[in-house]
Design a protein around this motif. Structure first.
Motif, PDB file in Angstrom:
ATOM      1  N   UNK A   4      12.296  41.649 -26.853  1.00 35.39           N
ATOM      2  CA  UNK A   4      13.612  42.294 -26.887  1.00 35.39           C
ATOM      3  C   UNK A   4      13.515  43.802 -26.689  1.00 35.39           C
ATOM      4  N   UNK A   5      12.390  44.409 -27.059  1.00 34.12           N
ATOM      5  CA  UNK A   5      12.311  45.871 -27.047  1.00 34.12           C
ATOM      6  C   UNK A   5      12.236  46.411 -25.618  1.00 34.12           C
ATOM      7  N   UNK A   6      12.849  47.575 -25.425  1.00 28.52           N
ATOM      8  CA  UNK A   6      12.824  48.212 -24.106  1.00 28.52           C
ATOM      9  C   UNK A   6      11.392  48.552 -23.696  1.00 28.52           C
ATOM     10  N   UNK A   7      10.548  48.941 -24.648  1.00 24.70           N
ATOM     11  CA  UNK A   7       9.159  49.288 -24.325  1.00 24.70           C
ATOM     12  C   UNK A   7       8.420  48.080 -23.755  1.00 24.70           C
ATOM     13  N   UNK A   8       8.582  46.924 -24.380  1.00 22.07           N
ATOM     14  CA  UNK A   8       7.924  45.719 -23.875  1.00 22.07           C
ATOM     15  C   UNK A   8       8.520  45.277 -22.541  1.00 22.07           C
ATOM     16  N   UNK A   9       9.836  45.375 -22.412  1.00 26.52           N
ATOM     17  CA  UNK A   9      10.474  45.024 -21.148  1.00 26.52           C
ATOM     18  C   UNK A   9       9.980  45.925 -20.020  1.00 26.52           C
ATOM     19  N   UNK A  10       9.835  47.244 -20.293  1.00 31.51           N
ATOM     20  CA  UNK A  10       9.307  48.164 -19.283  1.00 31.51           C
ATOM     21  C   UNK A  10       7.894  47.771 -18.871  1.00 31.51           C
ATOM     22  N   UNK A  11       7.089  47.398 -19.859  1.00 28.32           N
ATOM     23  CA  UNK A  11       5.715  46.982 -19.565  1.00 28.32           C
ATOM     24  C   UNK A  11       5.711  45.752 -18.650  1.00 28.32           C
ATOM     25  N   UNK A  12       6.552  44.787 -18.958  1.00 28.27           N
ATOM     26  CA  UNK A  12       6.644  43.577 -18.131  1.00 28.27           C
ATOM     27  C   UNK A  12       7.147  43.931 -16.732  1.00 28.27           C
ATOM     28  N   UNK A  13       8.129  44.823 -16.648  1.00 25.11           N
ATOM     29  CA  UNK A  13       8.670  45.230 -15.353  1.00 25.11           C
ATOM     30  C   UNK A  13       7.648  46.005 -14.529  1.00 25.11           C
ATOM     31  N   UNK A  14       6.560  46.425 -15.152  1.00 24.16           N
ATOM     32  CA  UNK A  14       5.473  47.086 -14.436  1.00 24.16           C
ATOM     33  C   UNK A  14       4.516  46.109 -13.775  1.00 24.16           C
ATOM     34  N   UNK A  15       4.665  44.826 -14.074  1.00 23.74           N
ATOM     35  CA  UNK A  15       3.825  43.802 -13.450  1.00 23.74           C
ATOM     36  C   UNK A  15       4.315  43.581 -12.020  1.00 23.74           C
ATOM     37  N   UNK A  16       3.424  43.144 -11.131  1.00 23.36           N
ATOM     38  CA  UNK A  16       3.751  43.152  -9.707  1.00 23.36           C
ATOM     39  C   UNK A  16       4.106  41.805  -9.094  1.00 23.36           C
ATOM     40  N   UNK A  17       3.510  40.735  -9.563  1.00 25.94           N
ATOM     41  CA  UNK A  17       3.637  39.453  -8.865  1.00 25.94           C
ATOM     42  C   UNK A  17       4.513  38.502  -9.674  1.00 25.94           C
ATOM     43  N   UNK A  18       5.649  38.122  -9.084  1.00 22.82           N
ATOM     44  CA  UNK A  18       6.634  37.304  -9.779  1.00 22.82           C
ATOM     45  C   UNK A  18       6.879  36.014  -9.004  1.00 22.82           C
ATOM     46  N   UNK A 124      17.220  34.673 -21.342  1.00 24.19           N
ATOM     47  CA  UNK A 124      18.632  34.998 -21.185  1.00 24.19           C
ATOM     48  C   UNK A 124      18.840  36.465 -20.786  1.00 24.19           C
ATOM     49  N   UNK A 125      17.977  36.963 -19.886  1.00 25.76           N
ATOM     50  CA  UNK A 125      18.123  38.328 -19.374  1.00 25.76           C
ATOM     51  C   UNK A 125      17.892  38.306 -17.870  1.00 25.76           C
ATOM     52  N   UNK A 126      18.545  39.210 -17.165  1.00 22.31           N
ATOM     53  CA  UNK A 126      18.400  39.308 -15.717  1.00 22.31           C
ATOM     54  C   UNK A 126      17.358  40.366 -15.364  1.00 22.31           C
ATOM     55  N   UNK A 127      16.368  39.977 -14.565  1.00 16.24           N
ATOM     56  CA  UNK A 127      15.339  40.925 -14.121  1.00 16.24           C
ATOM     57  C   UNK A 127      15.949  42.120 -13.395  1.00 16.24           C
ATOM     58  N   UNK A 128      16.923  41.874 -12.538  1.00 15.51           N
ATOM     59  CA  UNK A 128      17.543  42.976 -11.786  1.00 15.51           C
ATOM     60  C   UNK A 128      18.260  43.939 -12.730  1.00 15.51           C
ATOM     61  N   UNK A 129      19.045  43.408 -13.643  1.00 16.46           N
ATOM     62  CA  UNK A 129      19.777  44.258 -14.593  1.00 16.46           C
ATOM     63  C   UNK A 129      18.802  45.093 -15.419  1.00 16.46           C
ATOM     64  N   UNK A 130      17.763  44.449 -15.913  1.00 20.05           N
ATOM     65  CA  UNK A 130      16.795  45.175 -16.755  1.00 20.05           C
ATOM     66  C   UNK A 130      16.018  46.189 -15.926  1.00 20.05           C
ATOM     67  N   UNK A 132      17.157  47.785 -13.257  1.00 25.29           N
ATOM     68  CA  UNK A 132      18.069  48.902 -13.011  1.00 25.29           C
ATOM     69  C   UNK A 132      18.274  49.752 -14.272  1.00 25.29           C
ATOM     70  N   UNK A 133      18.295  49.108 -15.404  1.00 23.33           N
ATOM     71  CA  UNK A 133      18.528  49.812 -16.674  1.00 23.33           C
ATOM     72  C   UNK A 133      17.305  50.611 -17.122  1.00 23.33           C
ATOM     73  N   UNK A 134      16.110  50.069 -16.913  1.00 27.60           N
ATOM     74  CA  UNK A 134      14.915  50.663 -17.500  1.00 27.60           C
ATOM     75  C   UNK A 134      13.966  51.339 -16.526  1.00 27.60           C
ATOM     76  N   UNK A 135      14.075  51.025 -15.238  1.00 27.07           N
ATOM     77  CA  UNK A 135      13.086  51.550 -14.293  1.00 27.07           C
ATOM     78  C   UNK A 135      13.709  52.491 -13.254  1.00 27.07           C
ATOM     79  N   UNK A 136      14.807  52.085 -12.662  1.00 25.77           N
ATOM     80  CA  UNK A 136      15.401  52.875 -11.575  1.00 25.77           C
ATOM     81  C   UNK A 136      16.016  54.148 -12.089  1.00 25.77           C
TER      82      UNK A 136
END
Length: 136
Positions: A4-18, A124-130, A132-136
């Motif tokens: 749930x945490x933004x820090x963990x979500x940012x870390x996951x969003x740093x991964x490259x292969x989905x 129950x979260x959208x990769x694109x939304x997260x 845009x919220x945390x990386x872009x």
């Protein structure tokens, strides 16, 4: 407990292969537009759809077991009642770090099994939304 945490979500969003399970060939569908967004934003998207041969000019695989490349994140665009089987496929691999289910998709029992096996789970979260919220 799912991430749930933004820090963990940012870390996951740093991964490259989905690997996108349920990736669609139909423009306009979320299961097409969100993986396309990810591809356009530098991610390596691996489509998993047994009804397609190719999506975005990339080979579409029938299942996670058929994917030859390393997978960091399994992104699920399938109904909640299919998540358990997808988690089983992810657990059968030794490279998956995260199972991510899109908005409206969740399976608490499957999430617990994945977490107990050492995977991180986002539900129950959208990769694109997260993104845009945390990386872009």
């Amino acid at each position: 407990m799912p991430v749930e945490s933004d820090a963990e979500l940012r870390e996951i969003l740093g991964m490259e292969r989905i690997a996108v399970v349920g990736c669609s060939t139909t423009p306009g569908k979320d299961a097409h537009e969100i993986p396309k967004y990810l591809l356009d934003n530098g991610y390596e998207v691996i489509p998993v759809n047994p009804s397609a041969d190719e999506i975005f000019g990339r080979t579409a695989y029938d299942s996670l077991a058929d994917v030859e490349e390393k997978i960091d994140v399994v992104d699920v665009f399938r109904p909640s009642d299919e998540v358990s089987g997808i988690v089983d496929e992810a657990l059968a691999r030794d490279d998956v770090a995260v199972v991510w289910t899109q908005l409206g998709i969740a399976d608490a029992d499957a999430a617990t099994r994945a977490e107990d096996a050492g995977l991180r789970v986002v539900q129950d979260k959208c990769l694109k939304v997260e993104h845009q919220r945390l990386v872009v």
